[in-house]
Every structure is written in C-alpha cells, then in structure tokens.
Design a protein around this motif. Structure first.
Motif, mmCIF file in Angstrom:
data_model
loop_
_atom_site.group_PDB
_atom_site.id
_atom_site.type_symbol
_atom_site.label_atom_id
_atom_site.label_comp_id
_atom_site.label_asym_id
_atom_site.label_seq_id
_atom_site.Cartn_x
_atom_site.Cartn_y
_atom_site.Cartn_z
ATOM 1 N N THR A 168 0.808 -1.207 0.000
ATOM 2 C CA THR A 168 0.000 0.000 0.000
ATOM 3 C C THR A 168 0.848 1.267 0.000
ATOM 4 O OG1 THR A 168 -1.683 -1.218 1.234
ATOM 5 C CG2 THR A 168 -1.874 1.173 1.198
ATOM 6 N N THR A 174 -6.193 -0.599 -2.342
ATOM 7 C CA THR A 174 -6.457 -1.803 -3.121
ATOM 8 C C THR A 174 -6.069 -1.636 -4.587
ATOM 9 O OG1 THR A 174 -8.280 -2.338 -1.641
ATOM 10 C CG2 THR A 174 -8.280 -3.415 -3.781
ATOM 11 N N ASP A 175 -6.168 -0.423 -5.102
ATOM 12 C CA ASP A 175 -5.880 -0.177 -6.522
ATOM 13 C C ASP A 175 -4.370 -0.079 -6.730
ATOM 14 O OD1 ASP A 175 -5.925 0.421 -9.178
ATOM 15 O OD2 ASP A 175 -7.122 2.245 -8.989
ATOM 16 N N GLY A 444 -7.220 -6.630 1.456
ATOM 17 C CA GLY A 444 -8.372 -6.428 0.594
ATOM 18 C C GLY A 444 -9.618 -6.376 1.446
ATOM 19 N N THR A 445 -10.299 -5.253 1.422
ATOM 20 C CA THR A 445 -11.500 -5.101 2.248
ATOM 21 C C THR A 445 -12.497 -6.212 1.942
ATOM 22 O OG1 THR A 445 -12.658 -3.762 0.611
ATOM 23 C CG2 THR A 445 -11.236 -2.591 2.165
ATOM 24 N N ILE A 448 -13.948 -6.033 -1.405
ATOM 25 C CA ILE A 448 -13.068 -6.558 -2.446
ATOM 26 C C ILE A 448 -13.144 -8.086 -2.485
ATOM 27 C CG2 ILE A 448 -10.645 -6.830 -3.125
ATOM 28 C CD1 ILE A 448 -11.802 -4.103 -3.792
#
Length: 596
Positions: A168, A174-175, A444-445, A448
């Motif tokens: 991160t 996430t992207d 990843g949430t 996601i």
C-alpha cells in the motif's frame, strides 16, 4: 485479567471426527506418517505456549503499544514481546509446516492453522510478527531463484528473520495499479528502489535479526496499471553470501500508525531511499507472485478473527455465569443468591450462542480449507490437486470476509454480555472489538473479497467451481435425506443450496446488461454463500453428534444444541440477504453524487 484456554477438544473433534485427517494424510506421501498422537501433542504444547506465554502479554501490549525512535528509526515493541518471540523460535514453532529442505518440520498446513488460531486468540498483535513471515516464506518458496531460496528460506524457517509485504501507498490502497514506487536496474543485477509505503504490519521491530520486505515497485519501462508491477526482495540488512548480516539497507520506518486496535503491532510507514532490492519472479509479473503471499495472508486474517471470536466467547461465558443481575422470567434459578446469574436470560444466551456458533463453524471451515491446501500441495493425483486448488480459490474470499464479519459481530455481542463493564479496558473485551475491526479491512476489504468471489471466482468461469462445491452439498443432502433425525438440518441445507444456485444465475444474467449489478449484489451474496458453507459443516457435525449422543458425552449434546441454534437463529439471515442481493443496482446508483 481474563483467561484463555485452548479449545483442544473441539479442534480434535474437527480434525479427527469431522475431517478424519489421519486417513487423509495416508494419501499424502509427505504426511503419511503423521498420526493422531503427533497432532494432539503438537496442539497441546501450542495451547500451553498461547495461554501461558502470549495471553498474559495481550492487555499490557495493547496499553503500552510500540514506540519509534525517530533518530535511529528503531521500533521498540511492548515489554515481553521480544522475550516471547525468543521462546517461540527456540521451541521451533516457526518451522512447523515449512519445507524440511530448508529446515522445516514438514507438518501439515491444517495443524499449523489450528496452532495459529490459538496464537491469535492469545495475542493477535504479537502473532502478526511471525504470521507475516509465513507469507514471505511461501512467496519466495514459490517464485524465488535457487539462490534466493538458499539464502532467505532457512532464516525465515528458523525464525531468525521475519518478513513483511509492502504493497500500500498513501494514494492507493487496493488499486495497486496506481502505485508509484520505482526500481532502477543496476549493473550488478540489483535494483535501487525508492518510494513510500504505508500500513506495513511488523515493518520495523527488534524481535528478529533481519526483516525481509517484499516490495512492489515499477521498472522504468513498465507498462501502466497492474501489468507493470514487479516484486522485489528488500532486506533490512543486506545479507552476505553465507547468510551473515551486512550493511543496513536504506528502508526505514518514518512513523508508526496510531491505530484503533492491535496497538502491540508496529504498523509502519516505510520509506525507501535507493534501497537495494532483488527481483523475485518475472519483471512486470509481481502481482502474480505477491498473490501467493496475499492468499496466505487472507487465510491468516480469517484465523485472526476466528481466534478473537473464541477468546471473546470464553470470557463472556465466564462473566455470564458469575454476574448476578435480576431474576429469571420463569422464576428464580439461584434462590440462595440476591439475583440470578445473567446466563439464565434468553438474550444473553443468544449473544453467547452467536459467538459459540461462529467459532465452531469457522473452525470446521478453516480447517477444511487448510486440509485442501495440504491436498493441493501434496496429493500424488494431479486431478485431486486441481480440484483442491479450485476449491481453495473459490472459498478463500469467504474465509477472509465471512470469518472477519462474524468476528466483528461475535466480539461485539460478547462485549455486550458485560454491559457497561464491556467498555472498561480492564476487562479486556473492548480490545477484542477494536482488534477485530481491522481484520475486515486487511488484505483487501471485505467488499473486495465479495467482488473477487462473485466476479472472478464464480461468474468468470460460469459458476463451475461453485457447482463443484454445490455437488458436495447435494450429495450430503441426498445421502441423509431419509434420516428423520437429520431432517431439521438437511431441509434448510438443501433449501439454501438451491437458493444460492438460483441467486447466482439471476445476478449473472443481470450482470450481462449492467456490470454494476455485480458490485451491488456482491457483499450480501458472499454472506449467503458463507452461510451455505457453515450450514454444510454444521449439518455434518450434527450428524456425528447424533450418532454419538448416546455415549453420554456432554460435548456432543452441546454440539447439537449449537447446531440447532445456528439453523434456527443465524441461517435465517439469508432471507434478508437474498432480498438485498436481488434488489439490484438502481437503488444505489440512482442518486447523483452531488445530491448526497
């Protein structure tokens, strides 16, 4: 300050009676000699380490937190953490399920998974230090060169070195296609890496001799987006050829994140200033290599919340049996006392049983997945390995998202059992809630994970993987459909299986017209499938309990009662979830952004 007792009886039930792992291991040449006694001995010793060494450090570690010396960039972990890690290493725990070629003990993943549940119950913040090392180990084991493996794996296996994953960046979570860290190739085959990473768990500490950072960065000619990401090994100290430590690499902790929970873990902002790194895997294929570590971490995060669910339940149960408040609605249950213990009240029992059911189903599910990983890695039949790999791919997002959602629910319910005392730090319950909340975001949430399940794992192959798992559910339903004693479990299991099939087809058809339908349905859809999985395992456990109920062992009586509670009180959540998933995207997307 609270208590933790390893749930060995339930672990043994899952491993030996439900999954029959001893029979499974006989089909896996690497584990053919592993028997019940070995497994039980390992878990008993693991339980002692968790309850006697780690659990006493949990509350104090949360209160003390980690401290950064900004001049030296060194991080001090809470008192007792370093000594506990030394004990952990000396006992050989880091090597438990690692490859014997690199000094590992070669025990099955499913045994290591149970061990990590206990560690997470005892002290999640501490467990994240060695836990991340397993991911680094697996990534290098899978994608490293022979030289990288020989240099790094023995040290990670022994626990002398630990690992992290540096993904991160401040502008992208996430992207990862947006990441900006740069890697400049050097004439000697190394790379100079510069950039900033945030939210790096265990990024800096004094517990191990070296820290092996796995860092995502871009080569100068890399294409944009995720297709231009490479993965690099960036050690804190550059190792010499013989494994001894050389000079300090310029990858430093710039700050420790001030977090809501897991205060005992050093979540770091890491700055790389021309740090030396080595490419792992192929150029621009770093995300593929990192997924080995990320998938291991997703299972690990699920185990974090399972561990918190169990320890929160245990302590809420003790409190509910001791705390006197009011009289039972059906008459005094402790007439010799001024009030009844609160466990007599129906809603207190609902809260306790919610946590108990989520813990027991989560333990069965996660152990099953870990066993499938053992089969994927070790079974001699290629088709069996392929089927196991498909199932692991399908169910990993559910392990991560469903178990962490449930952990948040269970710890909240357990805290509620305490009433006002649940919010007081000395009881320890509010820490479990704070610690549990981060797990829904890690790796990843959960949104996601839901998109991954519905979009990539199910719709992308037209539901093939889901149908294979659904066939197992159908086979169990058909095999037990005529057993009257099983009808209370088989009927709802068959019903939710049918509904998952229909819901999947409906969402798939809508998605052809409007891709937003996937995003709108994904989160409730994952919980529906998660409940189907839990119902499948609870039905199997209920069958065993019914067969052994006559033995007089209260364990089976309790298992049946918990299964009945799950089917009566928790599985019905799917009716609401299905309606939410079917409601479509329009109710979410119709309102223009500037009208919010």
């Amino acid at each position: 300050m609270g208590q933790y007792v390893a749930p060995l009886r339930d672990m043994q039930f899952v491993l030996h009676e439900l999954l029959k792992v001893e029979d499974e291991f006989k089909q896996l040449p690497a584990h053919a000699e592993i028997d019940r006694d070995i497994i039980n001995q390992v878990l008993e010793e693991g339980g002692k380490f968790a309850s006697e060494v780690l659990f006493p450090l949990n509350h104090s570690g949360d209160r003390e937190g980690c401290h950064l010396d900004k001049e030296t960039h060194k991080v001090k972990t809470p008192a007792g953490f370093e000594a506990a890690y030394k004990q952990y290493v000396e006992a050989g725990w880091p090597a438990l399920s690692c490859d014997p070629e690199y000094g590992g003990q070669g025990l099955p993943i499913v045994v290591n998974n149970c061990f990590y549940e206990m560690l997470n119950s005892a002290n999640q913040a501490w467990t994240m230090y060695p836990g991340l090392s397993h991911g680094a180990y697996e990534c290098i084991h899978e994608h490293g060169t022979p030289e990288q493996k020989a240099l790094y794996l023995p040290k990670l296996v022994s626990g002398e070195w630990t690992g992290t994953m540096c993904l991160t960046e401040p502008h992208c979570g996430t992207d990862l296609g947006m990441l900006r860290s740069k890697a400049e190739p050097q004439a000697d085959g190394t790379y100079k890496i510069s950039g900033g990473k945030i939210f790096i768990s265990a990024g800096e500490h004094e517990m191990s001799q070296n820290i092996v950072h796995l860092v995502l960065a871009r080569l100068p000619d890399a294409p944009s987006g995720t297709k231009g990401i490479s993965l690099f090994i960036v050690p804190k100290f550059i190792p010499n050829a013989d494994g001894s430590l050389g000079k300090r690499n310029p990858i430093f902790c710039g700050a420790i994140e001030e977090k809501m929970g897991i205060h005992g873990n050093s979540t770091c902002q890491m700055n790389l200033d021309n740090a030396t790194g080595w490419l792992i895997g192929e150029p621009n294929k770093g995300l593929n290599a990192m997924f080995v570590m990320m998938n291991a971490a997703r299972l690990g995060v699920g185990m974090q919340s399972l561990g918190l669910t169990e320890v929160a339940y245990q302590n809420a149960l003790v409190y509910a049996k001791d705390r006197l408040q009011m009289r039972s609605l059906s008459g005094p249950k402790a007439p010799d006392k001024p009030a009844d213990p609160i466990i007599v009240h129906p809603d207190v029992r609902r809260m306790l049983l919610t946590a108990k059911a989520f813990a027991e189903a989560g333990r069965a599910f996660s152990s099953y997945i870990a066993l499938q990983i053992d089969r994927e890695l070790n079974h001699p039949d290629e088709l069996v390995r392929k089927d196991a790999a498909d199932e692991v791919a399908l169910l990993t997002p559910i392990i991560k998202a469903f178990l962490t959602d449930n952990g948040w629910i269970a710890t909240s319910e357990a805290m509620q059992v305490y009433g006002g005392h649940g919010f007081i730090s000395e009881w320890g319950m509010e820490q479990y809630v704070r610690d549990a909340r981060i797990n829904m975001i890690y790796e990843g949430t959960n949104t996601i994970q839901s998109l991954d399940l519905l979009g990539r794992k199910i719709l992308m192959d037209n539901g093939a993987k889901l149908r294979k798992f659904g066939d197992k559910v159908k086979a169990f339903v058909e095999a037990n459909g005529t057993d009257e004693k099983m009808s209370e479990f088989i009927t709802p299991l068959g019903d939710i299986g049918d509904k998952v099939g229909k819901l999947t087809m409906e969402i798939g058809m809508k998605a052809f017209q409007n891709p937003d339908e996937v995003g709108a349905a994904a989160v409730p859809y994952l919980r529906v499938v998660g409940h189907m999985v839990f119902a499948y395992f609870f039905a199997q456990m209920a069958k065993i309990a019914l067969e052994k109920e006559a033995s007089g062992d209260n364990f089976y009586k309790a298992k049946l009662a918990t299964a009945r509670f799950y089917f009566a009180r928790l599985l019905p959540e799917t009716a609401m979830l299905i309606r939410q998933a079917r409601s479509g995207a329009s109710n979410l997307m119709a309102l223009e952004a500037d009208l919010f």
